[in-house]
Write a protein that holds these residues in place. Structure first.
Motif, PDB file in Angstrom:
ATOM      1  N   THR A 166     -11.940   9.460   4.216  1.00  0.00           N
ATOM      2  CA  THR A 166     -13.349   9.642   3.874  1.00  0.00           C
ATOM      3  C   THR A 166     -13.487  10.633   2.729  1.00  0.00           C
ATOM      4  OG1 THR A 166     -13.676  11.428   5.471  1.00  0.00           O
ATOM      5  CG2 THR A 166     -14.171   9.191   6.229  1.00  0.00           C
ATOM      6  N   LEU A 167     -14.500  10.402   1.927  1.00  0.00           N
ATOM      7  CA  LEU A 167     -14.894  11.349   0.888  1.00  0.00           C
ATOM      8  C   LEU A 167     -16.222  11.916   1.368  1.00  0.00           C
ATOM      9  CD1 LEU A 167     -14.162  12.419  -1.989  1.00  0.00           C
ATOM     10  CD2 LEU A 167     -15.865  10.799  -2.825  1.00  0.00           C
ATOM     11  N   ALA A 179     -18.768   7.591  -6.398  1.00  0.00           N
ATOM     12  CA  ALA A 179     -17.723   7.417  -5.389  1.00  0.00           C
ATOM     13  C   ALA A 179     -17.323   5.952  -5.271  1.00  0.00           C
ATOM     14  CB  ALA A 179     -18.197   7.949  -4.043  1.00  0.00           C
ATOM     15  N   SER A 205     -23.334   8.236  -4.865  1.00  0.00           N
ATOM     16  CA  SER A 205     -22.844   7.016  -4.231  1.00  0.00           C
ATOM     17  C   SER A 205     -22.195   6.089  -5.254  1.00  0.00           C
ATOM     18  CB  SER A 205     -23.997   6.308  -3.521  1.00  0.00           C
ATOM     19  OG  SER A 205     -23.534   5.178  -2.830  1.00  0.00           O
ATOM     20  N   ASN A 265     -13.435   3.058  -5.617  1.00  0.00           N
ATOM     21  CA  ASN A 265     -12.993   2.489  -4.348  1.00  0.00           C
ATOM     22  C   ASN A 265     -12.439   1.084  -4.511  1.00  0.00           C
ATOM     23  OD1 ASN A 265     -12.591   2.537  -1.592  1.00  0.00           O
ATOM     24  ND2 ASN A 265     -14.711   2.998  -1.091  1.00  0.00           N
ATOM     25  N   ILE A 273     -22.187  10.717   2.170  1.00  0.00           N
ATOM     26  CA  ILE A 273     -22.936  11.647   1.324  1.00  0.00           C
ATOM     27  C   ILE A 273     -24.202  12.059   2.068  1.00  0.00           C
ATOM     28  CG2 ILE A 273     -24.028  11.950  -0.922  1.00  0.00           C
ATOM     29  CD1 ILE A 273     -22.225   9.465  -1.791  1.00  0.00           C
ATOM     30  N   PRO A 282     -17.133   6.674   1.490  1.00  0.00           N
ATOM     31  CA  PRO A 282     -17.941   7.796   1.024  1.00  0.00           C
ATOM     32  C   PRO A 282     -19.036   8.116   2.046  1.00  0.00           C
ATOM     33  CG  PRO A 282     -17.932   5.999  -0.586  1.00  0.00           C
ATOM     34  CD  PRO A 282     -17.328   5.488   0.670  1.00  0.00           C
TER      35      PRO A 282
END
Length: 150
Positions: free
Chosen positions: A64-65, A94, A91, A98, A114, A112
């Motif tokens: 996960t980020l 990120a 968003s 991906n 956020i 992601p």
């Protein structure tokens, strides 16, 4: 025995691949640095709230980020609009790094997460996204990237 026309090699999976995936090489720490640098550039150009503090962390097992946005509020409609602008930008940044198999047979390279939080640390807006990009064939890219960073 293999049937005529079949092959024993792995065929490439069709994936949504963000335009920044190749620059970060699928490394989640590199994605975090890329997002932070991109936020600085957006802020410099006036396209990101100046008073928003963005904290980026790589979650457990680099799956996960986690992005936390502080300094914004949902007190008025214009405040909330500003927060949503920040969340959309983060968003997209990120997601651009991906890789996601379009058939859903495997997880995305990373997820992601956020959140915008108020002065008390209570989340008031968020974005959980996966990817945006071109469809490309990729052979085991997600698995190679994960092995490389363990």
């Amino acid at each position: 025995m293999a049937r005529h026309g079949s092959s024993t090699h792995t065929s490439p999976a069709l994936c949504v691949v963000g335009s920044d995936y190749f620059a970060t090489r699928g490394s989640l720490p590199a994605v975090a640095v890329h997002v932070a640098e991109s936020v600085r550039e957006l802020r410099r150009r006036g396209a990101f709230p100046r008073h928003a503090c963005v904290n980026i962390d790589v979650g457990p097992a680099e799956e996960t980020l986690d992005v936390l946005v502080e300094g914004l509020s949902a007190n008025t409609e214009s405040d909330l609009d500003e927060a949503m602008t920040a969340l959309r930008a983060l968003s997209e940044l990120a997601a651009g790094a991906n890789v996601v198999e379009i058939d859903g047979t495997g997880p995305p390279l990373f997820l992601p997460r956020i959140l915008a939080v108020d002065d008390n640390g209570t989340p008031f807006a968020g974005a959980v996204g996966v990817s945006i990009g071109r469809i490309r064939p990729m052979v085991g890219a997600r698995r190679r990237a994960r092995r490389r960073h363990r």
